[in-house]
Design a protein around this motif. Structure first.
Motif, PDB file in Angstrom:
ATOM      1  N   PRO A 212      21.032  47.374  35.261  1.00 41.50           N
ATOM      2  CA  PRO A 212      19.754  46.664  35.351  1.00 41.50           C
ATOM      3  C   PRO A 212      19.894  45.160  35.556  1.00 41.50           C
ATOM      4  O   PRO A 212      18.908  44.495  35.888  1.00 41.50           O
ATOM      5  CB  PRO A 212      19.085  46.973  34.010  1.00 41.50           C
ATOM      6  N   VAL A 213      21.098  44.622  35.338  1.00 39.43           N
ATOM      7  CA  VAL A 213      21.316  43.189  35.593  1.00 39.43           C
ATOM      8  C   VAL A 213      21.522  43.045  37.102  1.00 39.43           C
ATOM      9  O   VAL A 213      22.636  43.135  37.611  1.00 39.43           O
ATOM     10  CB  VAL A 213      22.527  42.661  34.806  1.00 39.43           C
ATOM     11  N   TYR A 214      20.425  42.841  37.823  1.00 37.87           N
ATOM     12  CA  TYR A 214      20.441  42.943  39.274  1.00 37.87           C
ATOM     13  C   TYR A 214      20.921  41.654  39.945  1.00 37.87           C
ATOM     14  O   TYR A 214      21.702  41.690  40.889  1.00 37.87           O
ATOM     15  CB  TYR A 214      19.033  43.288  39.763  1.00 37.87           C
ATOM     16  N   ILE A 215      20.453  40.513  39.470  1.00 40.27           N
ATOM     17  CA  ILE A 215      20.853  39.215  40.033  1.00 40.27           C
ATOM     18  C   ILE A 215      20.967  38.204  38.899  1.00 40.27           C
ATOM     19  O   ILE A 215      20.118  38.154  38.008  1.00 40.27           O
ATOM     20  CB  ILE A 215      19.830  38.684  41.055  1.00 40.27           C
ATOM     21  N   SER A 216      22.014  37.399  38.951  1.00 38.52           N
ATOM     22  CA  SER A 216      22.167  36.275  38.031  1.00 38.52           C
ATOM     23  C   SER A 216      22.720  35.106  38.842  1.00 38.52           C
ATOM     24  O   SER A 216      23.814  35.193  39.391  1.00 38.52           O
ATOM     25  CB  SER A 216      23.121  36.626  36.884  1.00 38.52           C
ATOM     26  N   LEU A 229      17.477  35.125  36.465  1.00 38.32           N
ATOM     27  CA  LEU A 229      18.007  36.431  36.095  1.00 38.32           C
ATOM     28  C   LEU A 229      16.984  37.493  36.449  1.00 38.32           C
ATOM     29  O   LEU A 229      15.854  37.470  35.937  1.00 38.32           O
ATOM     30  CB  LEU A 229      18.302  36.475  34.589  1.00 38.32           C
ATOM     31  N   MET A 230      17.357  38.391  37.358  1.00 40.79           N
ATOM     32  CA  MET A 230      16.504  39.542  37.633  1.00 40.79           C
ATOM     33  C   MET A 230      17.028  40.706  36.826  1.00 40.79           C
ATOM     34  O   MET A 230      18.173  41.137  36.982  1.00 40.79           O
ATOM     35  CB  MET A 230      16.489  39.896  39.107  1.00 40.79           C
ATOM     36  N   TYR A 231      16.162  41.241  35.967  1.00 42.17           N
ATOM     37  CA  TYR A 231      16.563  42.267  35.008  1.00 42.17           C
ATOM     38  C   TYR A 231      15.565  43.416  35.110  1.00 42.17           C
ATOM     39  O   TYR A 231      14.368  43.228  34.911  1.00 42.17           O
ATOM     40  CB  TYR A 231      16.572  41.663  33.605  1.00 42.17           C
ATOM     41  N   ASN A 232      16.052  44.636  35.399  1.00 41.81           N
ATOM     42  CA  ASN A 232      15.164  45.719  35.810  1.00 41.81           C
ATOM     43  C   ASN A 232      14.967  46.842  34.803  1.00 41.81           C
ATOM     44  O   ASN A 232      14.215  47.775  35.068  1.00 41.81           O
ATOM     45  CB  ASN A 232      15.657  46.306  37.130  1.00 41.81           C
ATOM     46  N   GLN A 233      15.629  46.805  33.663  1.00 47.47           N
ATOM     47  CA  GLN A 233      15.394  47.801  32.621  1.00 47.47           C
ATOM     48  C   GLN A 233      16.155  47.388  31.367  1.00 47.47           C
ATOM     49  O   GLN A 233      17.310  46.972  31.452  1.00 47.47           O
ATOM     50  CB  GLN A 233      15.860  49.187  33.072  1.00 47.47           C
ATOM     51  N   PHE A 234      15.514  47.512  30.212  1.00 47.84           N
ATOM     52  CA  PHE A 234      16.164  47.176  28.942  1.00 47.84           C
ATOM     53  C   PHE A 234      16.993  48.379  28.500  1.00 47.84           C
ATOM     54  O   PHE A 234      16.532  49.236  27.745  1.00 47.84           O
ATOM     55  CB  PHE A 234      15.118  46.806  27.898  1.00 47.84           C
ATOM     56  N   THR A 235      18.222  48.453  29.010  1.00 47.24           N
ATOM     57  CA  THR A 235      19.096  49.593  28.795  1.00 47.24           C
ATOM     58  C   THR A 235      20.297  49.166  27.963  1.00 47.24           C
ATOM     59  O   THR A 235      21.114  48.363  28.404  1.00 47.24           O
ATOM     60  CB  THR A 235      19.595  50.145  30.147  1.00 47.24           C
ATOM     61  N   ASN A 236      20.422  49.704  26.746  1.00 51.98           N
ATOM     62  CA  ASN A 236      21.458  49.198  25.838  1.00 51.98           C
ATOM     63  C   ASN A 236      22.871  49.509  26.299  1.00 51.98           C
ATOM     64  O   ASN A 236      23.822  48.868  25.850  1.00 51.98           O
ATOM     65  CB  ASN A 236      21.224  49.696  24.401  1.00 51.98           C
ATOM     66  N   GLU A 237      23.025  50.470  27.224  1.00 46.77           N
ATOM     67  CA  GLU A 237      24.364  50.752  27.743  1.00 46.77           C
ATOM     68  C   GLU A 237      24.931  49.574  28.531  1.00 46.77           C
ATOM     69  O   GLU A 237      26.134  49.505  28.780  1.00 46.77           O
ATOM     70  CB  GLU A 237      24.334  51.998  28.635  1.00 46.77           C
ATOM     71  N   ASP A 239      24.237  46.243  27.670  1.00 46.09           N
ATOM     72  CA  ASP A 239      24.034  45.024  26.892  1.00 46.09           C
ATOM     73  C   ASP A 239      25.155  44.010  27.106  1.00 46.09           C
ATOM     74  O   ASP A 239      24.917  42.794  27.129  1.00 46.09           O
ATOM     75  CB  ASP A 239      23.922  45.355  25.402  1.00 46.09           C
ATOM     76  N   ASP A 240      26.385  44.478  27.249  1.00 44.94           N
ATOM     77  CA  ASP A 240      27.507  43.554  27.478  1.00 44.94           C
ATOM     78  C   ASP A 240      27.347  42.830  28.816  1.00 44.94           C
ATOM     79  O   ASP A 240      27.639  41.627  28.911  1.00 44.94           O
ATOM     80  CB  ASP A 240      28.840  44.306  27.444  1.00 44.94           C
ATOM     81  N   ASP A 241      26.897  43.541  29.839  1.00 44.51           N
ATOM     82  CA  ASP A 241      26.667  42.910  31.148  1.00 44.51           C
ATOM     83  C   ASP A 241      25.545  41.886  31.052  1.00 44.51           C
ATOM     84  O   ASP A 241      25.612  40.821  31.679  1.00 44.51           O
ATOM     85  CB  ASP A 241      26.310  43.966  32.186  1.00 44.51           C
ATOM     86  N   LEU A 242      24.512  42.222  30.291  1.00 46.28           N
ATOM     87  CA  LEU A 242      23.392  41.302  30.113  1.00 46.28           C
ATOM     88  C   LEU A 242      23.855  40.025  29.425  1.00 46.28           C
ATOM     89  O   LEU A 242      23.527  38.911  29.858  1.00 46.28           O
ATOM     90  CB  LEU A 242      22.288  41.980  29.302  1.00 46.28           C
ATOM     91  N   TYR A 243      24.639  40.188  28.359  1.00 40.15           N
ATOM     92  CA  TYR A 243      25.119  39.000  27.654  1.00 40.15           C
ATOM     93  C   TYR A 243      26.060  38.173  28.520  1.00 40.15           C
ATOM     94  O   TYR A 243      26.006  36.936  28.519  1.00 40.15           O
ATOM     95  CB  TYR A 243      25.808  39.387  26.351  1.00 40.15           C
ATOM     96  N   GLU A 244      26.898  38.836  29.292  1.00 42.69           N
ATOM     97  CA  GLU A 244      27.803  38.122  30.191  1.00 42.69           C
ATOM     98  C   GLU A 244      27.016  37.274  31.193  1.00 42.69           C
ATOM     99  O   GLU A 244      27.390  36.138  31.498  1.00 42.69           O
ATOM    100  CB  GLU A 244      28.690  39.114  30.927  1.00 42.69           C
ATOM    101  N   ALA A 245      25.896  37.827  31.685  1.00 43.59           N
ATOM    102  CA  ALA A 245      25.067  37.094  32.647  1.00 43.59           C
ATOM    103  C   ALA A 245      24.413  35.880  31.993  1.00 43.59           C
ATOM    104  O   ALA A 245      24.433  34.769  32.546  1.00 43.59           O
ATOM    105  CB  ALA A 245      24.005  38.014  33.228  1.00 43.59           C
TER     106      ALA A 245
END
Length: 432
Positions: A212-216, A229-237, A239-245
């Motif tokens: 879901p981390v589509y663009i950063s 940050l374009m984010y397309n779904q709150f998916t906990n699988e 979360d590490d990618d989201l935090y990295e972004a």
């Protein structure tokens, strides 16, 4: 139209933490006659009777609705199709969001961003004064079949396999069991959508995973470093990618952040809390949200189980918050649930500038319920062998509502943007 097949999400996942001594007590209810073959309907009624937020508003879910097994069995047998039983007999009339799936694995995979898909994310619009429907491409999932084809954001289509899309056939044509279909593309001409000669063949693949981390990315504008940050779904699988972004943008020295949630239908409450903490602060004394269940459950829970605070961790990683005092959020009518929760729960603490369209209006949360009666019907990945082998159905009912630290939750008509910006479908621009 309620589509029985699970579609991209408008929900928020919630997990109730109970120790062995604090487990919820599910009241004893009447069982159907032993000769009745209604395990799915029985599971649905019992789970909804206990968990459903609007249980008190549905007479057929009343605790004293049935006096004996005969009357209860007759009610369960009133609909042969469990889906029709769920829709017609158990839902509060104003419930827009509770749904079901005949296979809990399909549903839980979808919640994890895994689905049978060709990678084309699109929206559908009904033509004015017509039964016809046309589609427009929102974005393409990387590493999918659609990513290998000549199709892109903003493209239009009016038919599938030579058949014009209508409100009566679009579900079967686009969401059916067909592995491959051909889109009949179209152009916007003089105010109308006109089919052209272009065709695009797309093939669905099993278990397509979407990050879901589509663009950063970041921008330097007038000496200010701005993150997008374009984010397309709150998916906990992921979360590490989201935090990295977010951490990557923080390390670039951003002082302002734009989060694009236009196509984000929701997802995990825990991921929403983590993202809010990454953006603002990790002070675990700050209240993120307060949950409200039906009275049957609310009375069994302690204050600590009803209140959710900001967090300082993503998994085993300590969060370094960006410490922003302002956040810009792009929204559309497709922004729902956890997307709205992020906005509402941050507003007591920072200036949230919403730009775009009014959001969907879902202030409730839900979770996946399965026929695991020893676990109060809660789906738990480590207990799949405990699910009734004769019933693989799952339901995703509304369990309660979320309130922010100020107690605000009244946005069932959607969150209204500070700056209302709408674009014609033929004017879709590149992201970022």
């Amino acid at each position: 139209m309620r589509i029985k097949k699970f579609l991209p999400l408008i929900f928020a996942v919630v997990i109730i933490s109970c120790s062995k001594d604090e487990e919820l007590t599910v009241p004893k209810t009447i069982d159907p006659l032993p000769s009745a073959n209604v395990p799915v309907q029985d599971f649905m009624w019992k789970a909804m009777n206990f968990w459903y937020f609007r249980q008190a508003d549905v007479p057929d879910l009343g605790d004293n609705r049935f006096s004996d097994s005969e009357s209860y069995t007759s009610f369960l047998q009133s609909e042969n199709d469990p889906g029709a039983f769920f829709d017609n007999k158990l839902l509060y009339i104003q419930d827009r969001f509770s749904f079901y799936n005949s296979d809990y694995r399909e549903l839980t995979n979808s919640l994890a961003g895994i689905s049978r898909s060709n990678g084309l994310e699109f929206g559908l619009v009904r033509k004015a004064n017509s039964e016809e429907v046309f589609g427009y491409v929102r974005y393409i999932i990387p590493n999918s079949d659609a990513a290998t084809k000549d199709i892109e954001r903003g493209d239009l289509f009016t038919g599938v396999d030579g058949t014009t899309l209508t409100i009566n056939n679009y579900v079967d044509l686009l969401f059916g069991e067909n592995n491959t279909y051909v889109l009949n593309m179209a152009d916007f001409v003089n105010g109308d959508i006109i089919q052209n000669e272009i065709e695009v063949s797309l093939t669905k693949e099993e278990a397509l995973a979407e990050n879901p981390v589509y663009i950063s990315k970041s921008f330097e504008i007038n000496g200010i470093t701005i993150g997008y940050l374009m984010y397309n779904q709150f998916t906990n699988e992921y979360d590490d990618d989201l935090y990295e972004a977010v951490l990557g943008l923080k390390n670039l020295g951003i002082t302002e952040l734009v989060i694009d949630l236009r196509y984000n239908p929701g997802g995990s409450v825990n991921t929403t809390r983590a993202l809010a903490s990454m953006i603002y602060d990790t002070n675990t004394d700050n209240l993120f949200l307060k949950k409200r269940y039906n009275d049957k459950i609310q009375d069994q829970l302690t204050e600590s189980q009803l209140e959710v605070y900001f967090t300082n961790r993503v998994g085993s990683t300590t969060i370094e918050p960006a410490g922003l005092s302002k956040l810009y959020v792009l929204t559309s009518a497709s922004s729902a649930s956890a997307s709205e929760l992020l906005i509402n729960s941050l507003e007591p603490y920072i200036d949230v500038v919403q730009i775009g369209d009014v959001t969907r209006g879902k202030n409730e949360f839900s979770t996946t319920l399965v026929d695991d009666r020893e676990n109060s019907y809660l789906y738990t990945p480590t207990r799949v062998n405990k699910i009734n082998a004769n019933n693989q159905w799952a339901i995703q009912p509304l369990l309660g509502r979320n309130e922010n630290a100020d107690g605000f939750y009244q946005y069932t008509d959607g969150l209204v943007p500070r700056y209302n910006v709408k674009r014609g479908l033929w004017k879709l621009r590149d992201f970022g």
